[in-house]
Design a protein around this motif. Sequence first.
Motif, PDB file in Angstrom:
ATOM      1  N   ASN A 306       3.766  -9.473  -2.772  1.00  0.00           N
ATOM      2  CA  ASN A 306       3.509  -9.897  -1.391  1.00  0.00           C
ATOM      3  C   ASN A 306       2.681 -11.172  -1.329  1.00  0.00           C
ATOM      4  O   ASN A 306       2.852 -11.980  -0.417  1.00  0.00           O
ATOM      5  N   ILE A 307       1.815 -11.379  -2.299  1.00  0.00           N
ATOM      6  CA  ILE A 307       1.100 -12.654  -2.361  1.00  0.00           C
ATOM      7  C   ILE A 307       2.082 -13.778  -2.678  1.00  0.00           C
ATOM      8  O   ILE A 307       2.025 -14.864  -2.086  1.00  0.00           O
ATOM      9  N   LYS A 312       0.070 -11.999   3.241  1.00  0.00           N
ATOM     10  CA  LYS A 312      -1.286 -11.556   2.935  1.00  0.00           C
ATOM     11  C   LYS A 312      -1.623 -10.210   3.592  1.00  0.00           C
ATOM     12  O   LYS A 312      -2.248  -9.349   2.978  1.00  0.00           O
ATOM     13  N   GLU A 313      -1.219 -10.051   4.843  1.00  0.00           N
ATOM     14  CA  GLU A 313      -1.586  -8.833   5.555  1.00  0.00           C
ATOM     15  C   GLU A 313      -0.956  -7.598   4.937  1.00  0.00           C
ATOM     16  O   GLU A 313      -1.572  -6.535   4.875  1.00  0.00           O
ATOM     17  N   ARG A 314       0.296  -7.741   4.470  1.00  0.00           N
ATOM     18  CA  ARG A 314       0.949  -6.597   3.832  1.00  0.00           C
ATOM     19  C   ARG A 314       0.259  -6.253   2.513  1.00  0.00           C
ATOM     20  O   ARG A 314       0.127  -5.075   2.156  1.00  0.00           O
ATOM     21  N   ALA A 315      -0.191  -7.274   1.785  1.00  0.00           N
ATOM     22  CA  ALA A 315      -0.925  -7.030   0.543  1.00  0.00           C
ATOM     23  C   ALA A 315      -2.214  -6.268   0.819  1.00  0.00           C
ATOM     24  O   ALA A 315      -2.575  -5.333   0.090  1.00  0.00           O
ATOM     25  N   LYS A 316      -2.908  -6.648   1.890  1.00  0.00           N
ATOM     26  CA  LYS A 316      -4.149  -5.959   2.253  1.00  0.00           C
ATOM     27  C   LYS A 316      -3.874  -4.517   2.694  1.00  0.00           C
ATOM     28  O   LYS A 316      -4.605  -3.587   2.333  1.00  0.00           O
ATOM     29  N   ASN A 317      -2.795  -4.333   3.459  1.00  0.00           N
ATOM     30  CA  ASN A 317      -2.443  -2.984   3.902  1.00  0.00           C
ATOM     31  C   ASN A 317      -2.075  -2.095   2.719  1.00  0.00           C
ATOM     32  O   ASN A 317      -2.347  -0.893   2.734  1.00  0.00           O
ATOM     33  N   ALA A 318      -1.437  -2.698   1.715  1.00  0.00           N
ATOM     34  CA  ALA A 318      -1.072  -1.928   0.517  1.00  0.00           C
ATOM     35  C   ALA A 318      -2.315  -1.356  -0.151  1.00  0.00           C
ATOM     36  O   ALA A 318      -2.317  -0.209  -0.613  1.00  0.00           O
ATOM     37  N   TYR A 319      -3.381  -2.146  -0.211  1.00  0.00           N
ATOM     38  CA  TYR A 319      -4.629  -1.650  -0.792  1.00  0.00           C
ATOM     39  C   TYR A 319      -5.155  -0.453  -0.008  1.00  0.00           C
ATOM     40  O   TYR A 319      -5.549   0.561  -0.596  1.00  0.00           O
ATOM     41  N   ARG A 320      -5.141  -0.559   1.307  1.00  0.00           N
ATOM     42  CA  ARG A 320      -5.679   0.524   2.130  1.00  0.00           C
ATOM     43  C   ARG A 320      -4.870   1.816   1.966  1.00  0.00           C
ATOM     44  O   ARG A 320      -5.433   2.913   1.893  1.00  0.00           O
ATOM     45  N   VAL A 321      -3.556   1.670   1.912  1.00  0.00           N
ATOM     46  CA  VAL A 321      -2.698   2.845   1.725  1.00  0.00           C
ATOM     47  C   VAL A 321      -2.964   3.489   0.363  1.00  0.00           C
ATOM     48  O   VAL A 321      -3.132   4.710   0.257  1.00  0.00           O
ATOM     49  N   SER A 322      -3.010   2.672  -0.685  1.00  0.00           N
ATOM     50  CA  SER A 322      -3.261   3.184  -2.026  1.00  0.00           C
ATOM     51  C   SER A 322      -4.614   3.880  -2.101  1.00  0.00           C
ATOM     52  O   SER A 322      -4.749   4.957  -2.695  1.00  0.00           O
ATOM     53  N   ARG A 323      -5.617   3.285  -1.486  1.00  0.00           N
ATOM     54  CA  ARG A 323      -6.965   3.876  -1.475  1.00  0.00           C
ATOM     55  C   ARG A 323      -6.958   5.251  -0.813  1.00  0.00           C
ATOM     56  O   ARG A 323      -7.510   6.214  -1.344  1.00  0.00           O
ATOM     57  N   ASN A 324      -6.312   5.355   0.348  1.00  0.00           N
ATOM     58  CA  ASN A 324      -6.306   6.618   1.087  1.00  0.00           C
ATOM     59  C   ASN A 324      -5.607   7.729   0.294  1.00  0.00           C
ATOM     60  O   ASN A 324      -6.089   8.864   0.227  1.00  0.00           O
ATOM     61  N   VAL A 325      -4.461   7.388  -0.296  1.00  0.00           N
ATOM     62  CA  VAL A 325      -3.712   8.386  -1.068  1.00  0.00           C
ATOM     63  C   VAL A 325      -4.508   8.812  -2.300  1.00  0.00           C
ATOM     64  O   VAL A 325      -4.579  10.000  -2.639  1.00  0.00           O
TER      65      VAL A 325
END
Length: 451
Positions: A306-307, A312-325
């Motif tokens: 995504n970078i 950029k926003e999708r890359a940041k959202n990916a981090y948040r999703v991975s963190r939550n799971v």
Amino acid sequence: MKKDRTYLLLEEKNIYNAFIYLALPVMLANVLKSLHDLVDTYFIGQMHNSVSAQAGISISWPLLNIFMALSIGLAVAGVAVISQYLGAKDEKKAKEYIALLLILSIGIGVIFNGILYIIAPNVLKFMGAEGTVYEQALIYMRTRSFEMPFLFVFTAFQATRQARGDTTTPVLLSVVAIILNIILTALFIRVYDMGIFGAGLSTVIGQMAIVPVALYLMFSKRQELHLSLHDLRIKPKNLSKLVGIAMPSAGSQAFSSLGFLILQAIILAYGERVAAAFSLGNKISNLLLIPVSALGSVLAAFVGQNIGARNKERAKNAYRVSRNVAVAISCIGGLIIYPCREFLLGLLTNDSETLQIAMEYMFWVLLTQPLMSLFQNYMGVFNGSGNTKYSFYIATARLWVIRLPLILFMKNLTDLGRSGIWYAMVISNLVIILYAKFLFRKVDFEPKIKA
């Protein structure tokens, strides 16, 4: 339902669905790998000198991991660079780095095989191993040294596939290696009474068996992105870029492993039962940590592509999703394992004192699993964005700046005994997450593939 992996990485609106689809195969393979380690330990635990053998394996791992560190560093750099080029639709440059990654992996793997075999006795003596523990560790370490060339090649293959979002193919090959390993371990230890040598040899054969298939897939013209012999060239500019990204990651792995080597030496000073209990507790906790690590590896590819596509926003959202799971897995898994820990540990050792120490250690390990899930996700986003220096900072600081000084303080200036080790681990995991959160704010999610 089978979906195009590029679509999942770059366009799928529900990132949770995309993450689960891509990460689930890696999670299952890693859980199987963790279960395989438990099977190994189960068979070793039935040997007459099981405590010495388990302690020998425990103190072998830090040195093995130091040599594996460069393999992991190269893989991290490969995922970061290759995924960004694929995200930018530049397959020619992606192939150049795939070929370079393979060349380096073969050469370094062969060299490390020889070095590890030669230095093993001196390193074990430096760690304080002696008697039966030393003998068992030396046999295991020298046997595993022959795994290095095959491990490096497969790690390169795995990195190139993960950069494309293909998490399934490496998993299938890993499953084959693990099943073969389990069968051979049972055969070598139970039937042929080969002891710890059999445990090491079964791992080498399992890894060796899948490498020809991995190489075939890398060069097969049936594959969408494949290599040819003409591609196997080293371009100084590409080498400089790959090494520049790989070295911080490799350094963080190597320094961490060296720190664990010293940690194992300190733990061994408390007795071989404490060392064995430490190893057993880690094997159980890996049932939770390894799936979380799988999320981190998928996150790196997610962020990298995504970078490269300048999203950029999708890359940041990916981090948040991975963190939550990841946090959910560690919390739920910890609640499930905690009441079962005595039963699980009892399968791995027939020594009652080792069991009680391992029970004590498991309490603190499970308590800090959510922190470790956050740590792995910070590592994933740092590596995927090309900020491997931040991975180096947090991995090195956790052990060298916080944990080891605390352990030495607890050991020499308090009367806490082995409990001081567990307390130091909890404190180091908490403090490093605060530092990682600070570094995360500096990630700009800009491409690192500029000329």
